[in-house]
Design a protein around this motif. Structure first.
Motif, PDB file in Angstrom:
ATOM      1  N   THR A 217       2.698  11.175 -18.407  1.00 51.47           N
ATOM      2  CA  THR A 217       3.619  10.217 -17.799  1.00 51.47           C
ATOM      3  C   THR A 217       3.316   8.788 -18.208  1.00 51.47           C
ATOM      4  OG1 THR A 217       4.728   9.559 -15.768  1.00 51.47           O
ATOM      5  CG2 THR A 217       2.349   9.880 -15.616  1.00 51.47           C
ATOM      6  N   TRP A 218       4.400   8.028 -18.317  1.00 49.90           N
ATOM      7  CA  TRP A 218       4.339   6.592 -18.524  1.00 49.90           C
ATOM      8  C   TRP A 218       4.990   5.878 -17.343  1.00 49.90           C
ATOM      9  CZ3 TRP A 218       4.035   9.981 -22.409  1.00 49.90           C
ATOM     10  CH2 TRP A 218       3.142   9.718 -23.441  1.00 49.90           C
TER      11      TRP A 218
ATOM     12  N   GLY B 265      -0.495   7.311 -15.689  1.00 49.21           N
ATOM     13  CA  GLY B 265      -1.307   7.132 -16.886  1.00 49.21           C
ATOM     14  C   GLY B 265      -2.046   8.378 -17.340  1.00 49.21           C
TER      15      GLY B 265
ATOM     16  N   LYS C  24      10.349   9.159 -17.936  1.00 49.57           N
ATOM     17  CA  LYS C  24       9.017   8.561 -18.058  1.00 49.57           C
ATOM     18  C   LYS C  24       7.906   9.610 -18.156  1.00 49.57           C
ATOM     19  CE  LYS C  24      10.222   4.197 -17.437  1.00 49.57           C
ATOM     20  NZ  LYS C  24      10.027   3.173 -18.409  1.00 49.57           N
TER      21      LYS C  24
END
Length: 131
Positions: free
Chosen positions: A69-70, A120, A50
Motif C-alpha cells: 500500500t501507498w 507503508g 493505493k
C-alpha cells in the motif's frame, strides 16, 4: 515483490532476505508466472487505487500474492480473486501469510475477509487449496 524483486544485498539488521528466499523455494517460484498489478487481467485485485497486488501463479497448485500500500494510513481491502484464472477452488482455499522475520507476522484469512494492509507495508500471502 510487487515488482518481482526483494531488497538488495548486503542486508542489514533490518533487511534479511533469507526468509523471503525460503518462502520462494517452498512455494516453487521457479516455473510459476508473475502477473503484475498493471496487467489488465491480473487475477487478484484489491479494489483500492493505493493498495496493489501482484500474483505469482502456479496454476492449479497455488498462488503467492504480493500486496503493498501507498495509502496515507492503514488500508482495508478485500481481495477480488479470479479463482478460475488461478485454477483454485474458493471453497477449499485458505489465504495464509507465513511469518517472515522482520517482514510480516503470521496471519490467515478466508476468501472474502477484509485484510488490513499497514501504512507503508504489505503482505506476502499464499493461497492453496486445502492448505
Amino acid at each position: 515483490m510487487l515488482y518481482g524483486m526483494a531488497a538488495r544485498m548486503p542486508w542489514s539488521e533490518d533487511i534479511d532476505n533469507r526468509p523471503i528466499w525460503k518462502l520462494w523455494d517452498e512455494f516453487g517460484m521457479k516455473g510459476g508466472e508473475m502477473i503484475g498489478y498493471w496487467v489488465g487481467n491480473c487475477p487478484v485485485k484489491t479494489g483500492s487505487d493505493k493498495t496493489l497486488a501482484t500474483v505469482y501463479s502456479r496454476k492449479g497448485e497455488g498462488a503467492l500474492i504480493s500486496v503493498a500500500t501507498w495509502a496515507g494510513n492503514d488500508d482495508q481491502v478485500t481481495l477480488d480473486i479470479d479463482w478460475d484464472a488461478l485454477g483454485l477452488d474458493p471453497s477449499k482455499a485458505v489465504l495464509h501469510a507465513p511469518e517472515l522475520n522482520l517482514f510480516q507476522p503470521e496471519m490467515t484469512w478466508k476468501p472474502g475477509d477484509t485484510i488490513t494492509v499497514p501504512k507503508g507495508k504489505g503482505w506476502l500471502i499464499e493461497i492453496r487449496n486445502g492448505r
